[in-house]
Design an enzyme around this catalytic site. Structure first.
Site, PDB file in Angstrom:
ATOM      1  N   HIS A 178      32.627   5.020 -40.800  1.00 41.22           N
ATOM      2  CA  HIS A 178      33.706   5.311 -39.860  1.00 41.22           C
ATOM      3  C   HIS A 178      34.994   5.737 -40.561  1.00 41.22           C
ATOM      4  O   HIS A 178      35.328   5.265 -41.640  1.00 41.22           O
ATOM      5  CB  HIS A 178      33.978   4.083 -38.974  1.00 41.22           C
ATOM      6  CG  HIS A 178      34.468   2.908 -39.762  1.00 41.22           C
ATOM      7  ND1 HIS A 178      35.803   2.718 -40.039  1.00 41.22           N
ATOM      8  CD2 HIS A 178      33.795   1.895 -40.344  1.00 41.22           C
ATOM      9  CE1 HIS A 178      35.938   1.616 -40.758  1.00 41.22           C
ATOM     10  NE2 HIS A 178      34.735   1.097 -40.963  1.00 41.22           N
ATOM     11  N   HIS A 185      30.344  18.125 -51.589  1.00 45.94           N
ATOM     12  CA  HIS A 185      28.922  17.787 -51.582  1.00 45.94           C
ATOM     13  C   HIS A 185      28.795  16.276 -51.741  1.00 45.94           C
ATOM     14  O   HIS A 185      29.235  15.713 -52.742  1.00 45.94           O
ATOM     15  CB  HIS A 185      28.214  18.499 -52.737  1.00 45.94           C
ATOM     16  CG  HIS A 185      26.757  18.228 -52.813  1.00 45.94           C
ATOM     17  ND1 HIS A 185      25.949  18.887 -53.708  1.00 45.94           N
ATOM     18  CD2 HIS A 185      25.931  17.400 -52.134  1.00 45.94           C
ATOM     19  CE1 HIS A 185      24.689  18.467 -53.567  1.00 45.94           C
ATOM     20  NE2 HIS A 185      24.677  17.550 -52.618  1.00 45.94           N
TER      21      HIS A 185
END
Length: 169
Positions: free
Chosen positions: A136, A145
């Site tokens: 979250h 990446h």
């Protein structure tokens, strides 16, 4: 308007994985674009359609999913694509979870078994690789990446063009 044709830009290792993400969703993939592979070459049973110039001629009818693993090269190619009006498509593997409250930028790909949780913000052209977990309220910068099995707890921020290595926590 007719539905856009979907192609993967990059026919090497990462491009193959991206192609399988697209296929997992049930979308029809037309093939690959690659500047270094001869048109007509077959990769995963799909044709290499041509180089960048092939896309320029089809700008309004093609959506491209970036299949380039190197962050800076992916950013450069995506900039060129946007410059000629080619849409960047975002795909999430059928076996990944992305919270409805998360935001995914254009050209981002989320691989199998990855999790993107509540209110996470993922920038443009990001790779969320196999089994990565983005909890979250995380923010992942453009053209980054997040490698396989990398895990980020709530509220982590990753800058643009960053690479979070395999298994990093």
């Amino acid at each position: 308007m007719a539905e856009r044709e979907i192609v993967v830009y990059g026919a090497s290792g990462h491009g193959k994985v991206v192609a399988e993400v697209v296929i997992s969703t049930g979308a029809r993939l037309a093939g690959f674009i690659d500047d270094g592979v001869a048109p007509g070459t077959v990769v995963l049973g799909l044709p290499v359609l041509g180089p960048f110039a092939w896309l320029e001629q089809r700008a309004g009818s093609v959506a491209v999913v970036p299949g380039i693993g190197e962050n800076r090269v992916r950013a450069k190619v995506c900039g060129r694509l946007r410059g000629v009006g080619v849409e960047l498509a975002t795909f999430v593997h059928a076996r990944a979870w992305v919270s409805p409250s998360a935001t995914l930028g254009e050209g981002t790909v989320v691989m199998a078994m990855a999790v993107v949780n509540a209110d996470a913000w993922i920038g443009r052209g990001v790779i969320v690789n196999t089994a990565a977990i983005i909890e979250h309220d995380c923010r992942i910068g453009d053209f980054s990446h997040v490698s396989p099995n990398a895990v980020m707890g709530g509220g982590v921020e990753v800058g643009e063009l960053s690479h979070v290595g395999i298994g990093a926590a």
